[in-house]
Structure formats: structure tokens, C-alpha cells
Design a protein around this motif. Structure first.
Motif, short mmCIF file in Angstrom:
data_model
loop_
_atom_site.label_atom_id
_atom_site.label_comp_id
_atom_site.label_asym_id
_atom_site.label_seq_id
_atom_site.Cartn_x
_atom_site.Cartn_y
_atom_site.Cartn_z
N ARG A 46 5.41 -2.32 7.08
CA ARG A 46 4.92 -1.08 7.27
C ARG A 46 4.90 -0.18 5.95
O ARG A 46 5.30 0.80 6.15
CB ARG A 46 5.67 -0.35 8.49
N HIS A 47 5.06 -0.97 4.78
CA HIS A 47 5.25 -0.09 3.55
C HIS A 47 4.02 0.67 3.32
O HIS A 47 2.93 0.55 3.46
CB HIS A 47 5.27 -1.32 2.28
N LYS A 48 4.32 1.85 2.73
CA LYS A 48 3.24 2.73 2.27
C LYS A 48 2.55 2.22 1.05
O LYS A 48 3.32 1.31 0.22
CB LYS A 48 3.78 3.97 2.27
N PRO A 49 1.50 2.71 0.31
CA PRO A 49 1.05 2.04 -0.95
C PRO A 49 2.16 2.21 -1.98
O PRO A 49 2.14 1.41 -2.87
CB PRO A 49 -0.34 2.98 -1.12
N ASP A 50 2.87 3.48 -2.04
CA ASP A 50 3.66 3.59 -3.31
C ASP A 50 4.88 2.80 -3.02
O ASP A 50 5.88 2.89 -4.06
CB ASP A 50 4.01 5.00 -3.21
N GLN A 51 5.21 2.06 -1.90
CA GLN A 51 5.92 1.15 -1.75
C GLN A 51 5.73 -0.41 -2.19
O GLN A 51 6.54 -1.24 -2.15
CB GLN A 51 6.53 1.14 -0.43
N ARG A 52 4.37 -0.44 -2.34
CA ARG A 52 4.06 -1.75 -2.49
C ARG A 52 3.65 -2.18 -4.14
O ARG A 52 3.09 -1.35 -4.57
CB ARG A 52 2.87 -2.21 -1.85
N ALA A 53 3.86 -3.48 -4.63
CA ALA A 53 3.79 -3.65 -5.84
C ALA A 53 2.18 -4.22 -5.71
O ALA A 53 1.73 -4.71 -4.95
CB ALA A 53 4.59 -4.89 -6.27
N GLY A 54 1.61 -4.20 -7.25
CA GLY A 54 0.39 -4.98 -7.25
C GLY A 54 -0.85 -3.93 -7.24
O GLY A 54 -1.95 -4.39 -7.16
N ILE A 55 -0.42 -2.62 -6.65
CA ILE A 55 -1.56 -1.70 -6.74
C ILE A 55 -1.05 -0.54 -7.44
O ILE A 55 0.19 -0.16 -7.63
CB ILE A 55 -2.06 -1.45 -5.29
N MET A 56 -2.11 0.51 -7.91
CA MET A 56 -1.74 1.69 -8.82
C MET A 56 -2.77 2.61 -8.19
O MET A 56 -3.74 2.31 -7.88
CB MET A 56 -1.87 1.29 -10.29
N LYS A 57 -2.18 3.79 -8.18
CA LYS A 57 -3.06 4.88 -7.93
C LYS A 57 -3.92 5.41 -8.83
O LYS A 57 -3.39 5.73 -10.06
CB LYS A 57 -2.08 6.16 -7.17
N LYS A 58 -5.25 5.86 -8.36
CA LYS A 58 -5.91 6.27 -9.60
C LYS A 58 -6.19 7.96 -9.37
O LYS A 58 -5.86 8.58 -8.23
CB LYS A 58 -7.40 5.85 -9.32
N GLU A 59 -6.61 8.61 -10.34
CA GLU A 59 -6.74 10.02 -10.35
C GLU A 59 -7.37 10.77 -9.29
O GLU A 59 -7.34 11.61 -8.52
CB GLU A 59 -7.10 10.59 -11.50
#
Length: 486
Positions: free
Chosen positions: A466-479
Motif C-alpha cells: 500500500r505504498h504511496k507514490p513517494d514511497q516507491r522507487a522507479g517513478i518521479m514526480k513531474k511539475e
């Protein structure tokens, strides 16, 4: 919706030709399709899909070749005056309570069929299935007998079991075509949800995200569970027995790990038949290493690439049946949490249910919702999004390179939520742009979640932890506010 009106003259001509073939073929395995199956298709296939529906049920390359010859030479067939009476019988107009099997066994019906068309004898005569080499996947040797049929002999040494078996607790609103073999086709039931358990195996040679299936020719013979994903058994149960069976399974899970009394539900998309839905469910259960109860809801997709309009109508019709199934899962099983993965067109039924979903006190909460390549109008998706805050996390996987979504957008003239031009950004929604992963997602031109490990690993941490996006490796947030696969 069932098509109860007259078929086209071309469809009637092909149906009568196949019925004529069957009257002269004494060995069922040599028929393109049984007369019972043909009449079932005639009465249930949506308008203008009869030919494609029949073709989808023909097994074996040689049989497909024979069928195409029949189509190509159809101009050589002439319909006689008796065809009208046969058509009336096909439509069920004379005795609607009479079973299809009893109809095809009647000598009167067979006589009418034989006199319903005029055609060259070589076009209607019995054909033969020929296999010129032994398939490699079956641990035996194939040869041709005097009747040009495949005969397979096996070694007397038992083959060691190199696969893992998983129970899939399914619900479906497909029409039950055979009680004996538990066969569900692409036709709708009479607003009835059937419940059951399928035993599906994953071979030890399985690669993460892959769907190991035999080459097309091997369908004439038998799948090898040591090399292929195979459905071993399907058992229909009444609702009470189904719930008891699922609870027993959960009790076993609870005894080994009290923190994983959870359920994972898979809802497939367009152009998926019942067997494939079970294969994918088992594959997800295996690859996500999910320790809880694996569930599958299979709506009545035709399982044909030409069935898109019919599937669109059916998935909307299926929403109420999915709601019944989901209600029984959340209110009667005692799960600690339920996670849902919906794919493609299957998202339409799920979102229609969730839009008005009420989680009753004491019922299982819906935790993780994964909307994979949703074939849903983007603005309609935003309307559904008003209820996303009711769930722990809603994740959208979208791609600019998804060919099936691109095709759907051309058909509808409006953007789809599963596209990423640009990716949707909404409150209470985690959007992941996976354009860099490839062109596919769960098959049919969009199977990147099932076949690209980076995306699949992201899914793993959503469902298992149940990890949120900021807890998962392999993805990055865009502006812009969405996340992108790196």
C-alpha cells in the motif's frame, strides 16, 4: 442484447452449409463446430457478429482453413425454399422450450437441413484434420492413423509436477453453455451471476508478467501444465457454498499469516474470454506473491477483436451484476481489505459501481484501486473522480503509446483516461505515466503492466504494501502533478 430478428442471407447461408456438413459427419471431432454450438451462436451473437463468433470457436488451423474456404466459395451455395423453415427453427420460433440438443437430434430437422441448400458436393463433404509433425510440448509422439487423425502416445514414466496450483474464486454474468464442462462463452446470462472456483496452474518456468500458452496448433491436443498456464478444473457452486469455500481458504491463510486476510479482485477488459480471464488472475496472484484470496469477475466479453461495439454495450449492462458480486465479497467473506485491479473497458463497470458505492459498517473496506489503461472518456472519468477520496488510494496507469487506447480515441473522438496526452491530474488520484514502458498492457495491444517489470514492480508495492507514490522507487514526480516511470 440478444439478437432475435432475422440474420442476413449470407449468415444464413453459412449456417446452413455448416449444418449440412454436420449431418454427413459421424465423428464429432471432425466438425468445424457442433450443431448445438452453431445454434447457440445464432441465437445469442449480437447483430452482424455471427460469422466472427462462429470463427472464434473453431479450433485448429486446418479447421480454420476449411472455414475460410467455405466463406470464399459461399457464392456457389444457393438457398432453397426449405431454408425458411430451418431458419424459423434456428430462431426458436416453433418451440422455445425445446432444448437445442433435442432439436439437432431430430430426424425431421436433419432432413430439412439437407434440403435447405444446393451446393457442390466437394464443398459440403467431410473434411480431414491433418497434422504433419509431432508437437514438441507433450512428452509424447504424434502420428497419423489411417483416418488422418492425430494419435498421441505417451511414455509410461510419470512426468514430474513442475507447477503451482492456485484457486481462483470467480463470479461471471456470462451464459453457462455447458453445465457438465462448466463452459462459459461470450454471451450474456439472464441477469444471473454464476459463482465458482477454478484451479489454475503456473509453471515453475514462468517469467514474471508473461502469459505462457502453447502454440496455436497445440490447442488440438492438450496444454502442458509444466510449460503453460492451464485451467485444471472449474467447479460451479451456489452462493452459500461459494462463500463457505472462500472462508475456508481464508482460514488457512489466517493460520499462516494473520496480517494477510485480504482479497485481490481482477476485472478484465475488452476482447477477453473466460479462460483468459482466469489465466490472468492466476498470473497476477503468482507474480504479486499475493497471500490472500484471489478473485475474478468476468463480464460477458465476446472475446473477439470485432466485438468492440457489443462489448461496449455489455460492460455497461454488467455493472449491476458486478455490484452484486462485489457486495457479496465485501459483506459476507470477512476480508480485512479488498484491492481491485481493473483493465481497459472493465474500468467502466467498476467505476459505475464505485460512483454510488456505500461501504456499510462492518463490511470489508476497498483499499487499493488500480485503474489500468481505462478505456473511459476522460471527462466522464473526472466525474467518477468525485468519489475517489472514499478509498485509501486510487492509481491510474496511462500511456501515450497505448495502441488500443489510441484506437478507442479515434472511434469516440474524445480523449480516453488511459491515454496520457497529457496525463490526467486530479485530487485523490495517483496518475503514473508509463509511456516509456512500451505499447502494451495485459494483452490486446496494451499489456505493459503485465509484461514490463518496472511497471509490474510498481504495482507490486501498491498491492502488497500500500505504498504511496513517494514511497516507491522507479517513478518521479513531474511539475504538472503526475508521476512518470523512470
Amino acid at each position: 442484447m440478444k439478437y432475435t430478428g432475422r440474420r442476413t442471407s449470407f449468415e444464413l447461408k453459412i449456417a446452413l452449409a455448416i449444418l449440412n456438413m454436420n449431418t454427413s459427419i459421424t465423428e464429432p471431432h471432425k466438425r468445424l463446430i457442433s450443431s448445438s454450438q452453431l445454434i447457440l451462436c445464432w441465437r445469442n451473437a449480437p447483430k452482424e457478429t455471427f460469422i466472427e463468433t462462429v470463427e472464434s470457436r473453431i479450433i485448429g488451423k486446418n479447421n480454420h482453413d476449411r472455414f475460410m474456404v467455405l466463406i470464399q466459395r459461399s457464392q456457389e451455395i444457393e438457398i432453397t425454399h426449405n431454408s425458411g423453415e430451418v431458419e424459423q427453427i434456428l430462431n426458436g420460433g416453433q418451440n422455445r422450450k425445446q432444448s437445442i440438443l433435442s432439436i439437432v437430434r431430430e430426424s425431421r430437422f436433419q432432413r430439412l437441413v439437407k434440403s435447405s441448400i444446393s451446393a457442390p458436393s466437394d464443398l459440403i463433404r467431410e473434411g480431414l484434420i491433418r497434422i504433419t509433425h509431432a508437437p514438441k510440448d507433450f512428452g509424447g509422439h504424434a502420428r497419423l492413423d489411417d483416418g488422418n487423425r492425430a494419435v498421441v502416445s505417451y511414455s509410461s514414466v510419470p512426468t514430474p509436477q513442475k507447477y503451482t496450483l492456485y484457486p481462483i474464486f470467480f463470479g461471471t454474468d456470462r451464459l453457462l453453455e455447458s453445465q457438465r464442462s462448466v463452459k462459459f462463452g461470450g454471451f450474456r446470462s439472464n441477469d444471473k451471476v454464476s459463482y465458482g472456483v477454478a484451479q489454475v496452474s503456473i509453471p515453475h518456468i514462468h517469467k514474471e508478467g508473461k502469459l505462457e500458452r502453447p502454440i496455436f496448433l497445440s490447442r488440438i491436443l492438450k496444454d502442458n501444465p509444466n510449460k503453460h498456464i492451464v485451467v485444471h478444473a472449474k467447479t460451479l457452486l451456489d452462493l452459500e457454498s461459494w462463500l463457505e469455500s472462500a472462508k475456508r481458504k481464508l482460514t488457512n491463510v489466517l493460520n499462516t499469516n494473520s496480517s494477510h486476510k485480504e482479497g485481490l479482485l481482477f476485472i478484465h477488459g475488452y476482447n477477453v474470454d473466460f479462460e483468459e480471464a482466469l489465466w490472468r488472475s492466476a498470473q497476477l496472484r503468482h507474480d504479486l506473491k499475493f497471500p490472500g484470496l484471489m478473485l475474478c469477475f468476468s463480464w460477458a466479453s465476446l472475446g473477439s477483436t470485432k466485438g468492440y461495439p457489443a462489448d461496449e454495450a455489455t460492460v455497461d449492462w454488467s455493472a449491476s451484476n458486478l455490484k452484486e458480486y462485489l457486495t457479496n465479497v465485501t459483506e459476507n467473506l470477512g476480508l480485512t481489505a479488498l484491492h481491485i485491479i481493473a483493465h481497459s473497458m472493465g474500468n467502466r463497470a467498476l467505476l459505475a459501481v464505485l460512483e454510488n458505492w456505500e461501504n456499510k459498517p462492518g463490511a470489508t473496506p476497498i483499499s487499493q484501486i488500480i485503474l489500468a489503461a481505462p478505456d473511459v472518456d476522460a471527462k466522464r472519468f473526472r466525474q467518477f473522480g468525485r468519489v475517489f477520496n472514499s478509498y485509501e488510494q486510487v492509481t491510474l496507469y496511462a500511456s501515450r503509446n497505448d495502441r488500443a487506447i489510441a484506437a478507442s480515441q479515434l472511434v469516440h473522438n474524445y480523449p480516453r483516461a488511459g491515454g496520457a496526452n497529457p496525463p490526467l491530474v486530479m485530487d485523490h488520484l495517483s496518475t503514473i505515466d508509463v509511456s516509456s514502458a512500451g505499447k502494451d498492457m495485459f494483452g490486446l495491444g496494451h499489456s505493459y503492466v503485465a509484461e514490463v517489470s518496472k511497471v509490474f514492480r510498481d504495482l507490486f508495492y501498491i498491492v502488497r504494501y500500500r505504498h504511496k507514490p513517494d514511497q516507491r522507487a522507479g517513478i518521479m514526480k513531474k511539475e504538472e502533478g503526475y508521476w512518470e516511470l523512470t
